[in-house]
Motif scaffolding. Structure first.
Motif, short mmCIF file in Angstrom:
data_model
loop_
_atom_site.label_atom_id
_atom_site.label_comp_id
_atom_site.label_asym_id
_atom_site.label_seq_id
_atom_site.Cartn_x
_atom_site.Cartn_y
_atom_site.Cartn_z
N LEU A 102 1.60 -10.53 -5.87
CA LEU A 102 1.79 -9.17 -5.38
C LEU A 102 0.70 -8.26 -5.92
CD1 LEU A 102 3.54 -6.88 -4.07
CD2 LEU A 102 4.80 -6.79 -6.25
N VAL A 103 0.12 -7.45 -5.04
CA VAL A 103 -0.84 -6.42 -5.42
C VAL A 103 -0.32 -5.09 -4.90
CG1 VAL A 103 -3.16 -5.50 -5.04
CG2 VAL A 103 -2.85 -7.94 -5.46
N ILE A 104 -0.29 -4.08 -5.77
CA ILE A 104 0.14 -2.74 -5.37
C ILE A 104 -1.08 -1.83 -5.35
CG2 ILE A 104 1.60 -0.76 -5.94
CD1 ILE A 104 3.50 -2.66 -7.37
N ILE A 105 -1.33 -1.21 -4.19
CA ILE A 105 -2.48 -0.32 -4.02
C ILE A 105 -2.00 1.10 -3.75
CG2 ILE A 105 -4.50 0.21 -2.59
CD1 ILE A 105 -4.78 -2.75 -2.00
N GLY A 106 -2.47 2.02 -4.57
CA GLY A 106 -2.19 3.44 -4.32
C GLY A 106 -3.34 4.03 -3.52
N TYR A 164 6.33 -4.92 -14.38
CA TYR A 164 7.65 -5.55 -14.29
C TYR A 164 7.64 -6.70 -13.27
CZ TYR A 164 12.73 -5.97 -13.77
OH TYR A 164 14.02 -6.44 -13.74
N TYR A 165 6.92 -6.50 -12.17
CA TYR A 165 6.86 -7.52 -11.13
C TYR A 165 5.68 -8.49 -11.29
CZ TYR A 165 10.54 -5.34 -8.32
OH TYR A 165 11.74 -4.85 -7.85
N GLY A 166 4.95 -8.36 -12.39
CA GLY A 166 3.81 -9.25 -12.60
C GLY A 166 2.72 -9.05 -11.55
N ALA A 167 2.53 -7.80 -11.13
CA ALA A 167 1.60 -7.48 -10.04
C ALA A 167 0.35 -6.78 -10.58
CB ALA A 167 2.28 -6.59 -9.00
N SER A 168 -0.70 -6.82 -9.77
CA SER A 168 -1.89 -6.03 -10.05
C SER A 168 -1.69 -4.64 -9.46
CB SER A 168 -3.13 -6.68 -9.44
OG SER A 168 -3.40 -7.94 -10.03
N LEU A 169 -2.34 -3.65 -10.05
CA LEU A 169 -2.21 -2.26 -9.59
C LEU A 169 -3.58 -1.62 -9.54
CD1 LEU A 169 -0.58 0.38 -8.96
CD2 LEU A 169 -0.49 0.74 -11.44
N MET A 170 -3.88 -0.94 -8.43
CA MET A 170 -5.17 -0.24 -8.33
C MET A 170 -5.07 0.91 -7.34
SD MET A 170 -6.59 -3.69 -6.76
CE MET A 170 -5.83 -4.34 -8.23
N PHE A 171 -5.88 1.93 -7.55
CA PHE A 171 -5.93 3.09 -6.67
C PHE A 171 -7.22 3.05 -5.87
CE2 PHE A 171 -3.20 6.01 -9.63
CZ PHE A 171 -2.11 5.20 -9.37
N VAL A 230 0.85 -1.19 0.00
CA VAL A 230 0.00 0.00 0.00
C VAL A 230 0.89 1.24 0.00
CG1 VAL A 230 -1.82 1.27 1.20
CG2 VAL A 230 -1.81 -1.24 1.24
N LEU A 231 0.75 2.07 -1.04
CA LEU A 231 1.58 3.27 -1.19
C LEU A 231 0.72 4.52 -1.10
CD1 LEU A 231 3.78 2.03 -4.17
CD2 LEU A 231 4.46 2.15 -1.76
N ASP A 232 1.16 5.48 -0.31
CA ASP A 232 0.44 6.73 -0.11
C ASP A 232 0.67 7.66 -1.29
OD1 ASP A 232 -0.62 9.15 0.71
OD2 ASP A 232 0.19 9.02 2.75
N LEU A 233 -0.33 7.80 -2.15
CA LEU A 233 -0.20 8.63 -3.34
C LEU A 233 -0.07 10.11 -3.02
CD1 LEU A 233 -2.92 6.98 -5.63
CD2 LEU A 233 -0.44 6.67 -5.77
#
Length: 347
Positions: A181-185, A212-219, A114-117
């Motif tokens: 891996l899932v990346i959430i903004g 690049y990491y084969g991950a899902s991305l969502m905000f 979880v990344l703080d946009l």
């Protein structure tokens, strides 16, 4: 109930799952683990509570916290169990990553970053430190698992490519994360008011990293509609619910890209003039994007981050077999970078 009792329960359930898993290779395991890492005060606890339908105010995560949820599969069928771990402190507690990720839990483990946009200057160092430390530890565990169960280890290495079609044009360039891996903004409600150019750089950069990491991305944000979409993704990791095939790559809307559905051709080249590319002295696609991103968003307070250096090269993570694999990987970086430059810049 004393707080340490929860740890005892968690430990017992992890050990139970490990013993059951060793006796039932190839059988769908009814327990999975999801590990939330990311920005300090980035909203990890809020997401977990929402996924578990718990109507309670989030409390600060001081170190490493554990909770769990259950989901019924049908009448007279045992409920699936999902173990939720959360690392507090941003990048200050990297050593604790090794506690929940073990050879017994690894095959049913997923990572949610979880990344703080709303804090773009902290975004890259937070992401880099957490992913590098996690990946380094996971690779060590896979090596350890391979010594006890080579079949399971081999299956894990093959599974990381499951989200990428065999004929995908980017297969030679990407380097999938060793576990899902899932990346959430988070805090999209603040991010959407940023200058258009800044939003473009952040969106393109996160799309590249996720791909690049084969991950899902969502905000996401406090919006109920966005939280419901995130809940669906987490449920897929925790309980095996079918994946969503929806996609949104419009930088003027909340991104939602399932792993394997993006491509370098759609993402485009790093947002920097072509005549400046050679001045960045990058050795890999990831390093190129980092240099471009940090031109606009230079890291702040780097002295307060623990382990700014690459954790994969830290003596505390030393492992001869893993290090040998690392050397082989480094030797192929230049070739991959050349392929990437040709594919994206048509040079």
């Amino acid at each position: 109930m004393p707080s340490d009792t929860l740890w005892e329960i968690a430990k017992a359930e992890v050990e139970k799952r490990g013993s059951n898993g060793s006796e039932s290779d190839g059988v769908e395991i009814g327990e999975k683990s999801v590990f939330f890492i990311g920005s300090k005060n980035g909203g990890k606890t809020t997401i977990i509570l929402r996924c578990l339908d718990r109507d309670e105010p989030p409390k600060p995560t001081l170190a490493l916290e554990y909770t769990y949820g259950r989901k019924a599969k049908g009448h007279n069928i045992p409920k699936d169990i999902a173990h939720f771990w959360e690392l507090g402190g941003g990048t200050s507690l990297l050593d604790l990553i090794s506690i929940p990720i073990t050879s017994d839990t690894l095959r049913t483990f997923s990572i949610v970053l979880v990344l703080d946009l709303s804090k773009p200057n902290d975004l890259w160092p937070t992401m880099e430190n957490l992913l590098q430390a996690t990946k380094s530890h996971v690779n060590k565990v896979i090596m350890k698992l391979g010594k006890k169960n080579s079949k399971a280890s081999s299956e894990m290495r093959q599974k990381i490519w499951s989200n990428m079609q065999k004929d995908h044009p980017d297969r030679e360039i990407i380097d999938p994360f060793p576990i899902p891996l899932v990346i959430i903004g988070s805090k999209y409600d603040i991010f959407q008011d940023f200058d258009s150019e800044k939003r473009k750089v952040i969106c393109k950069t996160l799309r590249f990293v996720a791909h690049y990491y084969g991950a899902s991305l969502m905000f996401t944000s406090k919006s109920e509609a966005l939280l419901l979409k995130i809940r669906g993704v987490i449920n897929q990791l925790a309980f095996g619910i079918d994946k969503s095939k929806s996609i949104c790559v419009d930088q003027n809307k909340p991104l939602f890209i399932t792993a394997g559905l993006d491509s370098l051709s759609q993402i485009g080249s790093p947002p920097v003039p072509d005549n400046d590319i050679g001045k960045l002295h990058a050795r890999s696609p990831m390093e190129l994007w980092k240099k471009v991103y940090e031109r606009l968003f230079p890291p702040k307070n780097t002295n307060t981050l623990k382990d700014i250096k690459d954790p994969a090269r830290d003596p505390q993570y030393a492992e001869s077999e893993v290090d040998e694999m690392r050397i082989q990987k480094d030797q192929s970086v230049i070739m991959v970078f050349c392929i990437y430059m040709i594919a994206v810049f048509r040079i």
